[in-house]
Every structure is written in structure tokens, then in C-alpha cells.
Design an enzyme around this catalytic site. Sequence first.
Site, mmCIF file in Angstrom:
data_model
loop_
_atom_site.group_PDB
_atom_site.id
_atom_site.type_symbol
_atom_site.label_atom_id
_atom_site.label_comp_id
_atom_site.label_asym_id
_atom_site.label_seq_id
_atom_site.Cartn_x
_atom_site.Cartn_y
_atom_site.Cartn_z
ATOM 1 N N HIS A 56 0.830 -1.215 0.000
ATOM 2 C CA HIS A 56 0.000 0.000 0.000
ATOM 3 C C HIS A 56 0.862 1.262 0.000
ATOM 4 O O HIS A 56 1.636 1.477 0.928
ATOM 5 C CB HIS A 56 -0.876 -0.032 1.255
ATOM 6 C CG HIS A 56 -1.795 1.117 1.411
ATOM 7 N ND1 HIS A 56 -1.784 1.939 2.510
ATOM 8 C CD2 HIS A 56 -2.782 1.583 0.613
ATOM 9 C CE1 HIS A 56 -2.725 2.854 2.395
ATOM 10 N NE2 HIS A 56 -3.360 2.664 1.258
ATOM 11 N N HIS A 98 -0.632 10.966 -1.907
ATOM 12 C CA HIS A 98 -1.928 10.570 -1.339
ATOM 13 C C HIS A 98 -2.807 11.737 -0.923
ATOM 14 O O HIS A 98 -3.947 11.869 -1.348
ATOM 15 C CB HIS A 98 -1.724 9.651 -0.127
ATOM 16 C CG HIS A 98 -3.013 9.256 0.515
ATOM 17 N ND1 HIS A 98 -3.614 10.001 1.520
ATOM 18 C CD2 HIS A 98 -3.841 8.214 0.275
ATOM 19 C CE1 HIS A 98 -4.747 9.430 1.862
ATOM 20 N NE2 HIS A 98 -4.916 8.347 1.134
HETATM 21 O O1 G3P Z 1 -6.000 0.860 -2.048
HETATM 22 C C1 G3P Z 1 -6.819 1.105 -0.973
HETATM 23 C C2 G3P Z 1 -6.486 2.322 -0.189
HETATM 24 O O2 G3P Z 1 -5.365 2.949 -0.696
HETATM 25 C C3 G3P Z 1 -7.583 3.273 -0.088
HETATM 26 O O3 G3P Z 1 -7.378 4.225 0.891
HETATM 27 O O4 G3P Z 1 -6.843 6.461 1.697
HETATM 28 O O5 G3P Z 1 -5.063 4.783 1.558
HETATM 29 O O6 G3P Z 1 -5.958 5.788 -0.506
HETATM 30 P P1 G3P Z 1 -6.248 5.356 0.896
HETATM 31 CA CA CA Z 2 -4.743 4.654 -2.171
#
Ligand code: G3P
Ligand code: CA
Length: 306
Positions: A56, A98
Site C-alpha cells: 500500500h 496521497h
Molecule cells: O488501495 C486502498 C487504499 O489505498 C484506499 O485508501 O486512503 O489509503 O488511498 P487510501
Molecule cells: Ca490509495
Amino acid sequence: MNTRAAAVASAALLSATALLLPGTAQAADRSAGAPDPSAGAAAPAGHRGAPTVFAHRGASAYAPENTIAAIDKADDLGFDWVENDVQRTKDGELVVVHDTDLKRTTDVEQVFPDRAPWKVKDFTAAEMARLDAGSWFGPAFAGARVPTLKQYLRGVDANHQKLLLEIKAPELYPGIERDTLRVLREAGWLKRGHVKHRLVVQSFSAASVRAVHQQRPDVTTGFLGTPAIADLPSYAAYTDQINPSNTTISAEYVRAVHALKGAHGKRLRVNTWTVNDAANARRVQGYGVDGIITNNPDVVRDATGR
Ligand code: G3P
Ligand code: CA
């Protein structure tokens, strides 16, 4: 591995170094064209291996999120799937970051003190290239940059990795789906091999996912969220994956998703986020999820047996 890890202070150097390293056994499988179940179209119906692990924002427990260092760290740990977040600068460059502002993950407040609230959309690519996106995470990462999507795709390619690309906050960036597909195409990511095995585009915005599907029906897509079970068939018309928060799902929900076919006629899949500990990894594995998106891919791999 350690040699390259020691060099993370320079994202550019890391990217170049990745080209020189041999691949893992997984990479050997990939180069042989082995299908990956998480790509959506490749897995046999009823396949129930260990969940695919997605790093992630890269291996973001160990390196600054959404940087080249984070995808290289995922590669060092042996992970081929990386997740990222794509937004757009004031002058139209797609960048990997992000938050919709730059405060948390860069030194923007020091470099541009008069530019509050430091929104991504208010900075040019040249301005963003001046920011340090690594020091907030640790001194070893000083000098890491906010990558452009082009730079990031080169890094993922150099590592022979696969990309779960999130279009972040598309309501702020009209037309970002077309821009994203253009950059992917120019970088070779819409060629058959990439599209079939190495790319998924996802978003929290159903309209954005639908737009990607309409513009490039061959691309595997994912919807981020937990639609009501009764509404799942309407999502399945344009997406291949339902990717919900791990806190919102149950075995029943996963079964309901799996009962449907996605946009490419294969079983609709579930990749859940963000699972960073062994107990929760085993819990969602027990629900039958296809993939787990995690900051700690090694922890999840150890817990789930992949
Ligand atoms: O890929 C799932 C996740 O990234 C969604 O949440 O806020 O980390 O982008 P976020
Ligand atoms: Ca994400």
C-alpha cells in the site's frame, strides 16, 4: 538488497540501481507470463490460494509512501504488486501523492511558506520537484521526491512490478481519467501484456471507475468502497473488483461479491485495505478475500502463507 537499501537517500539513484539487480523467483514467474489472480481476468473460477498481497503506497511501513524508495522496498521484500495514488499539478502533470495537500509528506511549508493551504492542485510540477518527500519519514530518505506518474511507472517497470493505481479525489481534477490513460499509454502500460497481467485502476469515485472502463474497456478496474449487496450488480457492469475497507466486510459480503461476474465476465473480486497486522490478515483471509492491501506486506505474507 542491503546495498540498495543504504542508497535510499537518493530516489533517482535507487531507481537506477533497481535496473541492475536480479529478479526474485516471483519475477522469474512473471517473465514466464504466469497469470496473477489479482489481475482479475486470469484466475480460474473458484481459485482459493493465499490472498495476493499489495504493498500500500509501496512498502509504506518501511519507506516514505508513494515514493520510488517505497516501491523499491516492496521489491526488496519480494512483492510485485504496489498500490499508489495519482493526482494532478497546476500545470497538468500527474503526480503520485496521497493527500490532497502536501503538508504531511513533504517540506512544502518550509519551501513555500506563503502558499497555504499547499494543495497539490496549486503547485506546478517544477515546484513540486523541489520538495523533499522523504525526510518526514526518516533522515535516511532525505531527498526523495514526489514522483511524477511517468517516473513512477518507469520505477515499477524497472522492478518488473505490477500496479494498483488509484485515481485520488478525481472530483478535484476533471478529466484525470483521460490524462491517466494517456500517460499509461505513452509509458507502454496499455500494451496487452501490461493490461492483462500488471495493471488495475481503482477509485473511490464510481464515476471515475466508469469513465476509465468506458474509455479503455480492456483495463481491469476496481471500485473502492463497500456498496450494498443489492447494488453490487450495477457496479459489476463496469468494474472487476470491489475493494472495501477491512472494517466493513464479512464472509457473507465477500460471498455476495464472488457470486457475481465483473465487467470482463470473470468472478468479481475483493481486495481489502488496509490490513497491517497478522490477526486481521488471517481474519479477512478467512472471509475468502482475493487480495490484501497493506503497509506491512511481509507481515501479511507471513500471516497468510503466501
Ligand atoms: O488501495 C486502498 C487504499 O489505498 C484506499 O485508501 O486512503 O489509503 O488511498 P487510501
Ligand atoms: Ca490509495
